[in-house]
Design a protein around this motif. Structure first.
Motif, PDB file in Angstrom:
ATOM      1  N   MET A 116      41.809  31.735  23.144  1.00  0.00           N
ATOM      2  CA  MET A 116      41.089  32.535  22.131  1.00  0.00           C
ATOM      3  C   MET A 116      41.405  34.017  22.350  1.00  0.00           C
ATOM      4  O   MET A 116      41.396  34.510  23.458  1.00  0.00           O
ATOM      5  N   THR A 117      41.707  34.730  21.272  1.00  0.00           N
ATOM      6  CA  THR A 117      41.900  36.170  21.419  1.00  0.00           C
ATOM      7  C   THR A 117      40.759  36.921  20.734  1.00  0.00           C
ATOM      8  O   THR A 117      40.346  36.572  19.640  1.00  0.00           O
ATOM      9  N   PHE A 118      40.259  37.907  21.436  1.00  0.00           N
ATOM     10  CA  PHE A 118      39.143  38.700  20.925  1.00  0.00           C
ATOM     11  C   PHE A 118      39.635  40.117  20.660  1.00  0.00           C
ATOM     12  O   PHE A 118      40.599  40.566  21.270  1.00  0.00           O
ATOM     13  N   THR A 119      38.950  40.832  19.779  1.00  0.00           N
ATOM     14  CA  THR A 119      39.395  42.189  19.464  1.00  0.00           C
ATOM     15  C   THR A 119      38.819  43.214  20.438  1.00  0.00           C
ATOM     16  O   THR A 119      39.374  44.286  20.595  1.00  0.00           O
TER      17      THR A 119
ATOM     18  N   THR B  29      32.306  36.055  22.950  1.00  0.00           N
ATOM     19  CA  THR B  29      32.580  36.926  21.798  1.00  0.00           C
ATOM     20  C   THR B  29      33.569  38.045  22.128  1.00  0.00           C
ATOM     21  O   THR B  29      34.061  38.717  21.228  1.00  0.00           O
ATOM     22  N   HIS B  30      33.807  38.263  23.419  1.00  0.00           N
ATOM     23  CA  HIS B  30      34.684  39.350  23.848  1.00  0.00           C
ATOM     24  C   HIS B  30      35.603  38.838  24.954  1.00  0.00           C
ATOM     25  O   HIS B  30      35.300  37.848  25.605  1.00  0.00           O
ATOM     26  N   GLU B  31      36.702  39.578  25.169  1.00  0.00           N
ATOM     27  CA  GLU B  31      37.466  39.367  26.390  1.00  0.00           C
ATOM     28  C   GLU B  31      36.682  40.089  27.492  1.00  0.00           C
ATOM     29  O   GLU B  31      36.304  41.247  27.331  1.00  0.00           O
ATOM     30  N   THR B  32      36.399  39.416  28.602  1.00  0.00           N
ATOM     31  CA  THR B  32      35.455  39.981  29.567  1.00  0.00           C
ATOM     32  C   THR B  32      36.041  40.085  30.974  1.00  0.00           C
ATOM     33  O   THR B  32      36.643  39.140  31.484  1.00  0.00           O
ATOM     34  N   LEU B  33      35.835  41.254  31.578  1.00  0.00           N
ATOM     35  CA  LEU B  33      36.173  41.451  32.990  1.00  0.00           C
ATOM     36  C   LEU B  33      34.897  41.852  33.722  1.00  0.00           C
ATOM     37  O   LEU B  33      34.241  42.828  33.345  1.00  0.00           O
ATOM     38  N   TYR B  34      34.543  41.086  34.756  1.00  0.00           N
ATOM     39  CA  TYR B  34      33.365  41.408  35.560  1.00  0.00           C
ATOM     40  C   TYR B  34      33.793  41.595  37.006  1.00  0.00           C
ATOM     41  O   TYR B  34      34.367  40.710  37.628  1.00  0.00           O
ATOM     42  N   CYS B  35      33.514  42.780  37.498  1.00  0.00           N
ATOM     43  CA  CYS B  35      34.084  43.242  38.751  1.00  0.00           C
ATOM     44  C   CYS B  35      32.992  43.389  39.812  1.00  0.00           C
ATOM     45  O   CYS B  35      31.838  43.676  39.503  1.00  0.00           O
ATOM     46  N   VAL B  36      33.382  43.186  41.054  1.00  0.00           N
ATOM     47  CA  VAL B  36      32.505  43.549  42.173  1.00  0.00           C
ATOM     48  C   VAL B  36      33.101  44.837  42.724  1.00  0.00           C
ATOM     49  O   VAL B  36      34.209  44.827  43.277  1.00  0.00           O
ATOM     50  N   VAL B  37      32.411  45.956  42.509  1.00  0.00           N
ATOM     51  CA  VAL B  37      33.029  47.257  42.756  1.00  0.00           C
ATOM     52  C   VAL B  37      32.829  47.684  44.218  1.00  0.00           C
ATOM     53  O   VAL B  37      32.038  48.572  44.541  1.00  0.00           O
ATOM     54  N   ASP B  38      33.639  47.053  45.082  1.00  0.00           N
ATOM     55  CA  ASP B  38      33.517  47.321  46.522  1.00  0.00           C
ATOM     56  C   ASP B  38      33.951  48.741  46.888  1.00  0.00           C
ATOM     57  O   ASP B  38      33.425  49.341  47.831  1.00  0.00           O
ATOM     58  N   MET B  39      34.904  49.292  46.127  1.00  0.00           N
ATOM     59  CA  MET B  39      35.331  50.669  46.418  1.00  0.00           C
ATOM     60  C   MET B  39      34.235  51.677  46.075  1.00  0.00           C
ATOM     61  O   MET B  39      34.115  52.720  46.733  1.00  0.00           O
ATOM     62  N   HIS B  40      33.436  51.368  45.067  1.00  0.00           N
ATOM     63  CA  HIS B  40      32.273  52.222  44.791  1.00  0.00           C
ATOM     64  C   HIS B  40      31.210  52.074  45.882  1.00  0.00           C
ATOM     65  O   HIS B  40      30.545  53.045  46.236  1.00  0.00           O
TER      66      HIS B  40
ATOM     67  N   ASP C   1      31.913  31.834  33.479  1.00  0.00           N
ATOM     68  CA  ASP C   1      32.933  30.825  33.738  1.00  0.00           C
ATOM     69  C   ASP C   1      34.219  31.542  34.155  1.00  0.00           C
ATOM     70  O   ASP C   1      34.779  32.298  33.362  1.00  0.00           O
ATOM     71  N   PRO C   2      34.671  31.330  35.395  1.00  0.00           N
ATOM     72  CA  PRO C   2      35.853  32.078  35.855  1.00  0.00           C
ATOM     73  C   PRO C   2      37.138  31.768  35.062  1.00  0.00           C
ATOM     74  O   PRO C   2      38.128  32.469  35.223  1.00  0.00           O
ATOM     75  N   ARG C   3      37.094  30.753  34.205  1.00  0.00           N
ATOM     76  CA  ARG C   3      38.264  30.546  33.340  1.00  0.00           C
ATOM     77  C   ARG C   3      38.169  31.420  32.088  1.00  0.00           C
ATOM     78  O   ARG C   3      39.161  31.851  31.529  1.00  0.00           O
ATOM     79  N   LYS C   4      36.924  31.695  31.663  1.00  0.00           N
ATOM     80  CA  LYS C   4      36.748  32.544  30.467  1.00  0.00           C
ATOM     81  C   LYS C   4      36.736  34.019  30.854  1.00  0.00           C
ATOM     82  O   LYS C   4      37.341  34.852  30.189  1.00  0.00           O
ATOM     83  N   SER C   5      35.970  34.351  31.886  1.00  0.00           N
ATOM     84  CA  SER C   5      35.844  35.747  32.308  1.00  0.00           C
ATOM     85  C   SER C   5      36.758  35.999  33.492  1.00  0.00           C
ATOM     86  O   SER C   5      36.977  35.108  34.312  1.00  0.00           O
ATOM     87  N   ILE C   6      37.250  37.218  33.583  1.00  0.00           N
ATOM     88  CA  ILE C   6      38.037  37.611  34.748  1.00  0.00           C
ATOM     89  C   ILE C   6      37.064  38.152  35.788  1.00  0.00           C
ATOM     90  O   ILE C   6      36.439  39.193  35.578  1.00  0.00           O
TER      91      ILE C   6
ATOM     92  N   GLY D 177      41.306  35.926  39.754  1.00  0.00           N
ATOM     93  CA  GLY D 177      40.773  36.956  38.858  1.00  0.00           C
ATOM     94  C   GLY D 177      41.556  38.253  39.005  1.00  0.00           C
ATOM     95  O   GLY D 177      41.920  38.893  38.004  1.00  0.00           O
ATOM     96  N   ALA D 178      41.851  38.632  40.253  1.00  0.00           N
ATOM     97  CA  ALA D 178      42.589  39.876  40.494  1.00  0.00           C
ATOM     98  C   ALA D 178      43.991  39.794  39.886  1.00  0.00           C
ATOM     99  O   ALA D 178      44.488  40.769  39.306  1.00  0.00           O
ATOM    100  N   ALA D 179      44.616  38.623  40.000  1.00  0.00           N
ATOM    101  CA  ALA D 179      45.967  38.466  39.439  1.00  0.00           C
ATOM    102  C   ALA D 179      45.927  38.621  37.918  1.00  0.00           C
ATOM    103  O   ALA D 179      46.797  39.278  37.323  1.00  0.00           O
ATOM    104  N   ARG D 180      44.911  38.038  37.292  1.00  0.00           N
ATOM    105  CA  ARG D 180      44.818  38.164  35.830  1.00  0.00           C
ATOM    106  C   ARG D 180      44.463  39.593  35.435  1.00  0.00           C
ATOM    107  O   ARG D 180      44.959  40.110  34.417  1.00  0.00           O
TER     108      ARG D 180
END
Ligand code: TRP
Length: 347
Positions: free
Chosen positions: A1-4, A35-46, A74-79, A324-327
């Motif tokens: 699925m592609t989202f805008t 509904t969106h392309e999603t990236l959810y990060c654990v911001v260890d550098m912050h 879902d780690p397949r849907k979200s990065i 996730g990091a690779a994607r």
């Protein structure tokens, strides 16, 4: 699925996750993945902008990634990934340090709170990284050309600064962006993504303070990994006034602690405050608190169980974060290559 639209958000691994993180952030991330392309990060550098014990930092990093998944991402849907595995965050953060102005950073209320006012009375005590925190946050978002950022009110100022950095970069490098074939702006100007009425979870001991991992009293904060007995105990001991519950939301005015507990109930049950008060109006805390404790346990216990299962399988967690990091990198690399060319780095 592609989202805008592309969404980016992150949570710092600097303490145990609590109900405020769940209701205010993590749970809101879940529906966006459809509904969106999603990236959810654990911001260890912050996180390391203030001192973190390395053993705790790792534990909290896994815990946040596990909470994302246990709450329904879902780690397949979200990065899903941790920031430090995509080194381009640091590289773009540096370039943004050279775009942003010192004055912009000095005006950030979050920095002033920690560094002690305009003059920075504690400035010998706080790290240089804490000062540059907002430009790394801008890099997080713009490295993926994300356009929608679901964050709470406390991050509005940081997002405004991200917008200023995007605009200044586009402006300063306008000629080069055009010379390299770009039509106009290189970075989009991202927007805060509102995800329904904001539930600001407050301390169980003081309705004027945010629920927080740094609260002096452990009884004021419900952690996502608390067991059922502890959750019930904390709710039972939560500060309230002596009055019965009102029958509609307007009756909560000036009753911050009552408003918080009813708000938590409404949020956990996906109901409106008026609806909840329609059921409990006229009742005392002796009725409401046990009902709230049961509901909290019913919602949080399955998530905590799944989190425990996930964090106990480090091999599996490492696979998820590495994937996730690779994607993430497949999106970040072409953006970063463009930035290097625009800035004039030889490569
Ligand atoms: N500063 C955010 C917070 O404290 C965390 C964060 C870092 C973030 N980078 C981000 C949030 C990028 C959204 C997008 O909550």
């Amino acid at each position: 699925m592609t989202f805008t639209q592309r969404v980016f958000s992150g949570i710092k691994p600097s303490g145990d996750l609590h109900l405020g993180n769940y209701l205010g952030a993590i749970r809101r991330f879940v529906p966006l993945q459809d509904t969106h392309e999603t990236l959810y990060c654990v911001v260890d550098m912050h996180a390391i902008t203030v001192w973190q014990d390395p053993v705790d930092l790792k534990r909290w990093t896994y815990e946040i990634a596990a909470a994302y998944i246990a709450a329904g991402l879902d780690p397949r849907k979200s990065i899903i990934f941790n920031q430090s595995q995509v080194v381009e965050h640091a590289e773009l953060g540096w370039i943004f340090n050279c775009v942003a102005r010192v004055g912009w950073m000095s005006r950030m209320t979050q920095f002033k709170d920690k560094a002690g006012g305009e003059g920075g009375e504690n400035s010998e005590q706080v790290s240089l990284g804490l000062y540059a925190y907002p430009s790394l946050m801008a890099a997080d978002i713009l490295l993926y050309k994300a356009t929608a950022v679901p964050v709470g009110d406390d991050q509005k100022q940081h997002l405004e600064l991200t917008r200023d950095i995007a605009k200044k970069f586009n402006h300063d490098y306008k000629k080069q962006i055009k010379a390299l074939g770009g039509k106009g702006d290189f970075f989009p100007v991202p927007e805060t993504l509102a995800t329904g009425p904001a539930m600001r979870v407050k301390s169980l001991k003081d309705g004027s303070k945010k629920m927080s991992k740094s609260d002096a009293s452990d009884m004021s904060t419900i952690y996502m990994m608390d067991d059922a007995d502890l959750i019930a105990k904390k709710i039972k001991r939560a500060t309230t006034d002596a009055d019965a519950l009102p029958s509609e939301a307007a009756g909560l005015a000036g009753r911050a602690e009552a408003e918080n507990l009813v708000g938590i109930y409404a949020s956990l049950s996906n109901r409106s405050v008026d609806d909840v008060l329609g059921e409990f109006g006229g009742q005392g805390w002796g009725v409401f608190k046990p009902a709230l404790a049961d509901l909290s346990v019913a919602v949080l216990a399955p998530i905590a169980d799944e989190m425990k299962r996930l964090v106990s399988d480090r091999g599996e967690m490492d696979n998820i974060l590495r994937d996730g990091a690779a994607r993430a990198r497949t999106i970040a690399e072409p953006v970063m290559a463009g930035v290097r060319d625009i800035v004039g780095f030889v490569r």
